[in-house]
Design a protein around this motif. Structure first.
Motif, PDB file in Angstrom:
ATOM      1  N   THR A  75       0.849  -1.181   0.000  1.00 15.65           N
ATOM      2  CA  THR A  75       0.000   0.000   0.000  1.00 15.65           C
ATOM      3  C   THR A  75       0.893   1.241   0.000  1.00 15.65           C
ATOM      4  N   VAL A  76       0.669   2.109  -0.972  1.00 14.88           N
ATOM      5  CA  VAL A  76       1.414   3.362  -1.063  1.00 14.88           C
ATOM      6  C   VAL A  76       0.614   4.483  -0.414  1.00 14.88           C
ATOM      7  N   GLN A  77      -0.695   4.447  -0.629  1.00 10.63           N
ATOM      8  CA  GLN A  77      -1.562   5.510  -0.122  1.00 10.63           C
ATOM      9  C   GLN A  77      -2.956   4.949   0.117  1.00 10.63           C
ATOM     10  N   MET A  78      -3.584   5.390   1.210  1.00 10.26           N
ATOM     11  CA  MET A  78      -5.002   5.103   1.431  1.00 10.26           C
ATOM     12  C   MET A  78      -5.619   6.332   2.085  1.00 10.26           C
ATOM     13  N   GLN A  79      -6.614   6.887   1.427  1.00  7.41           N
ATOM     14  CA  GLN A  79      -7.358   8.036   1.946  1.00  7.41           C
ATOM     15  C   GLN A  79      -8.745   7.535   2.314  1.00  7.41           C
ATOM     16  N   THR A  80      -9.101   7.641   3.592  1.00  8.69           N
ATOM     17  CA  THR A  80     -10.367   7.096   4.061  1.00  8.69           C
ATOM     18  C   THR A  80     -11.240   8.199   4.634  1.00  8.69           C
ATOM     19  N   SER A  81     -12.499   8.205   4.232  1.00  8.97           N
ATOM     20  CA  SER A  81     -13.493   9.119   4.791  1.00  8.97           C
ATOM     21  C   SER A  81     -14.543   8.284   5.507  1.00  8.97           C
ATOM     22  N   GLY A 103      -1.970  -0.384 -13.667  1.00  8.57           N
ATOM     23  CA  GLY A 103      -0.784  -0.138 -14.470  1.00  8.57           C
ATOM     24  C   GLY A 103       0.221  -1.251 -14.289  1.00  8.57           C
ATOM     25  N   ARG A 104       1.401  -1.067 -14.873  1.00 12.17           N
ATOM     26  CA  ARG A 104       2.440  -2.088 -14.725  1.00 12.17           C
ATOM     27  C   ARG A 104       3.049  -2.087 -13.333  1.00 12.17           C
ATOM     28  N   SER A 105       3.112  -0.914 -12.702  1.00 10.81           N
ATOM     29  CA  SER A 105       3.717  -0.866 -11.374  1.00 10.81           C
ATOM     30  C   SER A 105       2.807  -0.258 -10.306  1.00 10.81           C
ATOM     31  N   THR A 126      -7.263   4.192  -2.888  1.00 10.15           N
ATOM     32  CA  THR A 126      -5.980   3.586  -2.592  1.00 10.15           C
ATOM     33  C   THR A 126      -5.062   3.590  -3.805  1.00 10.15           C
ATOM     34  N   THR A 127      -3.774   3.524  -3.510  1.00  9.44           N
ATOM     35  CA  THR A 127      -2.746   3.298  -4.525  1.00  9.44           C
ATOM     36  C   THR A 127      -1.853   2.187  -3.990  1.00  9.44           C
ATOM     37  N   TYR A 128      -1.585   1.204  -4.827  1.00  8.48           N
ATOM     38  CA  TYR A 128      -0.709   0.087  -4.474  1.00  8.48           C
ATOM     39  C   TYR A 128       0.453   0.029  -5.463  1.00  8.48           C
ATOM     40  N   ALA A 129       1.614  -0.336  -4.967  1.00  7.87           N
ATOM     41  CA  ALA A 129       2.768  -0.578  -5.811  1.00  7.87           C
ATOM     42  C   ALA A 129       2.939  -2.080  -5.962  1.00  7.87           C
TER      43      ALA A 129
END
Length: 131
Positions: A75-81, A103-105, A126-129
């Motif tokens: 997990t690179v980023q998670m913004q939760t409301s 994406g690829r990465s 969320t953003t995952y790497a």
């Protein structure tokens, strides 16, 4: 495959959430999160930490449906409301994770936590790497 992943891939405390896979298709997973005393805080509602852990876990499974199985990711980023409280006697909530862009990465996703009557209780992006 996904239910097995819940018991084999994740840390013991995540397994303690007792998540159950309700539905899955390419890029989307729906989990059931039981609301129990262990995850209800002094205010009588489901705690945010539990909701965020369930959201993060659901997105890992959603990504797996696109990859055809588990591959290392983080997990690179998670913004939760948190939009409305989940009462401690709610029984359960549904956690719906959807891959928005793969994406690829990097993978971008959205998670909705639905309470009684499909009311939106929490929303996360969320953003995952992919490693």
């Amino acid at each position: 495959m996904l239910q097995d992943a819940l018991t084999s891939l994740f840390a013991p405390w995540v397994r303690g959430l007792d998540l159950r896979v309700l539905a899955a298709r390419a890029g989307e997973v729906t989990l059931e999160l039981p609301v129990g005393a262990l995850h209800v805080h002094q205010g009588g509602v489901l705690c945010g930490q539990t909701l965020m852990a369930a959201c993060d876990t659901s997105m890992v499974l959603a990504v797996m449906t696109r990859l055809g199985g588990f591959k290392p990711m983080t997990t690179v980023q998670m913004q939760t409301s948190f939009l409305r409280p989940v009462p401690g006697d709610a029984g359960s909530v549904r956690v719906v994770a959807q891959v928005l862009r793969m994406g690829r990465s990097l993978v971008f996703g959205e998670i909705r936590v639905l309470g009684a009557g499909d009311e939106l209780a929490a929303h996360a992006t969320t953003t995952y790497a992919l490693l």
